[in-house]
Enzyme design. Structure first.
Site, PDB file in Angstrom:
ATOM      1  NE  ARG A 189     -58.594 -59.506 -35.241  1.00 62.90           N
ATOM      2  CZ  ARG A 189     -57.922 -60.301 -36.075  1.00 62.90           C
ATOM      3  NH1 ARG A 189     -56.794 -59.897 -36.616  1.00 62.90           N
ATOM      4  NH2 ARG A 189     -58.386 -61.518 -36.350  1.00 62.90           N
ATOM      5  CB  SER A 293     -20.394 -47.111 -25.771  1.00 66.06           C
ATOM      6  OG  SER A 293     -20.042 -46.334 -24.645  1.00 66.06           O
ATOM      7  CE  LYS A 299     -20.400 -52.347 -23.939  1.00 69.62           C
ATOM      8  NZ  LYS A 299     -21.103 -51.472 -22.983  1.00 69.62           N
ATOM      9  CG  ASN A 301     -23.823 -51.483 -25.702  1.00 68.72           C
ATOM     10  OD1 ASN A 301     -23.198 -52.178 -24.927  1.00 68.72           O
ATOM     11  ND2 ASN A 301     -23.582 -50.189 -25.863  1.00 68.72           N
ATOM     12  NE  ARG A 332     -70.441 -40.218 -19.103  1.00 65.30           N
ATOM     13  CZ  ARG A 332     -71.503 -40.947 -19.456  1.00 65.30           C
ATOM     14  NH1 ARG A 332     -71.631 -42.190 -18.999  1.00 65.30           N
ATOM     15  NH2 ARG A 332     -72.436 -40.450 -20.221  1.00 65.30           N
TER      16      ARG A 332
END
Length: 491
Positions: A189, A293, A299, A301, A332
């Site tokens: 940076r 789900s 579920k 998850n 270029r």
């Protein structure tokens, strides 16, 4: 179909709640192009190559939202890049502010100068956000490492239980990776360069203008002023030479972005594995409606972990494209530069989503020490085989000790008995001393901190907190007004 469409992130759910779109959208890129063009004009004014009244024109043109983004995008097809139509739109707007103003825009520059500089402006804002999110992620990892330095769990290699470790040591490993990548991100940076070379990279037009308006002897000083002020106006650095076909800057940026995403993905993958039903040592704290789900009502998850891992799986291919674009011919290239645009933007977006998602996931991570301990008991002491082999080796030698513990482990597994019991019986049968027997028996202790875990955790956490303290101190200096954020460097 509607005439105008927009990308709401339908296929990138992880982007929701992040700054991805704000920092990398078409509008963000257009604003960066505006910033680059006007910074060049301001630099020309600073060097005496453009009239002072152009500063007022630049102020009037500074907001990119006044330009027709859709028209510029459509017209870019004709010339092969968006700078060509953008310069025309910018020039028309400048003429409405003051007649003759367009003569002092895009002077001595080529399309790649503006787009590359815009890319660096966007990259700087992306890296700023990534550093912030990684610091947030690191703070959570540091807390986890401290809190769970004594939380014993099974270390796993090749998917199998190996030897005991601690969850704190695992978290310290995640933190160490964050520390490494955040330092690399800051290094990239803080060295992002402007691009200004003109048609073939040698500043021919600006050199001629400087010679004509100032003098032959002052031309070099004038050009140095233009470059330095251009860089200052956009918060970048001056390169030694234009880098139209020297794409090391882009490849290094690609590398660090892919690595940051990989670190986030590794953490997420660990969470996915450790949250399996059969393991259940950690879990993602889910709000109502999350983790469900479409077919199975039960579920829960680990949705964030899954999406972060998916982002990390996509980045190597993008980085590969950007490395491939280093093969840029002449002054270029025909296609290599163009191939960078979307690849870099998508890579930046995935990295922002993954790292921001990882910071959120870490803050919502629930740890179950009891389950970790219960899982260690599954092997009936086999996880201590390395430790007891090492102790035995001091008495009977490494080869003999390994063979003895290997035989005991196979018998323990076959007879479904604890390794501790089997090994003790073998040692008694073979005439082992009472002291050795007691030492081996005591080795089956989950509470003992294995190896240098505590020292390793201390080193990593201390390094991160020193960085955090330095960051706070630097922010205090900036708030006091003695330095700008561009002057601050965090060790």
């Amino acid at each position: 179909m509607p005439e105008h469409t927009f990308d709401a992130g339908l296929l990138n759910p992880l982007s929701q709640g992040t700054r991805e779109s704000e920092l990398t959208s078409d509008q963000a890129w257009l604003q960066a192009m505006v910033d680059a063009e006007l910074a060049l004009t301001r630099a020309l004014v600073d060097a005496g190559l453009a009239p002072e009244w152009m500063l007022a024109v630049c102020a009037a043109l500074a907001d990119a939202s006044q330009f027709d983004l859709g028209a510029i995008a459509a017209e870019a097809r004709n010339g092969g890049n968006p700078v060509i139509p953008f310069v025309k739109h910018l020039g028309r707007a400048a003429e409405q502010v003051r007649a003759g103003a367009s003569d002092h825009l895009h002077v001595g520059a080529t399309s790649q100068d503006i787009l590359d500089t815009a890319a660096m402006i966007v990259a700087r804002t992306v890296l700023d956000e990534l550093v912030h999110q990684l610091d947030t992620l690191g703070a959570t990892f540091a807390d986890l490492a401290d809190q769970h330095r004594g939380t014993v769990m099974s270390g796993r290699t090749l998917g199998q239980q190996a030897s005991p470790t601690s969850f704190g040591f695992v978290a310290a490993g995640w933190l160490d990776a964050v520390l490494l990548i955040v330092t690399r991100l800051e290094g990239i940076r803080d060295t992002l360069p402007i691009q200004l070379g003109g048609a073939v990279g040698n500043l021919a037009v600006l050199t001629e203008i400087a010679r004509a308006r100032r003098s032959e002897t002052l031309a070099a000083d004038v050009l140095d002023t233009v470059l330095e002020r251009f860089a200052q106006h956009v918060g970048l650095v001056v390169p030694r030479l234009s880098w139209h076909t020297n794409r090391v800057v882009i490849s290094e940026l690609a590398s660090v972005l892919a690595a940051a995403t990989g670190i986030a993905g590794t953490f997420a993958l660990d969470v996915s594995v450790l949250s399996r039903t059969e393991i259940a040592e950690v879990s993602e704290r889910l709000a109502p409606g999350q983790g469900g789900s479409s077919a199975m009502p039960h579920k829960r998850n680990p949705v964030s972990a899954v999406l972060i891992t998916a982002a990390a799986l996509q980045t190597p291919g993008l980085a590969s494209t950007l490395y491939g674009s280093m093969l840029a011919e002449d002054q270029r290239p025909s296609g290599a530069w163009h191939a960078e645009w979307q690849s870099l933007r998508v890579l930046e977006r995935l990295t922002l989503s993954a790292v921001t998602g990882a910071a959120s996931l870490a803050a919502r991570l629930d740890v179950d020490p009891d389950r970790m301990r219960a899982n260690l008991d599954l092997t009936d002491g086999l996880v201590f085989s390395e430790r007891v082999t090492t102790i035995l080796a001091e008495t009977v030698g490494k080869t003999t000790a390994f063979a003895l513990v290997e035989r005991a482990s196979q018998e323990a597994f076959a007879t479904n008995r604890p390794l501790q019991v089997v090994l003790a019986s073998i040692l008694i049968a073979e005439g082992g001393s009472d002291a050795l027997h007691a030492q081996i028996w005591a080795a089956f202790d989950y509470e003992g901190q294995p190896g240098q875990s505590a020292a390793g955790i201390d080193r990593v956490v201390r390094s991160f907190r020193q960085r955090a303290d330095a960051l706070w101190a630097a922010e205090a200096v900036v708030e006091a007004g003695t330095l700008s954020t561009n002057d601050v460097r965090i060790p």
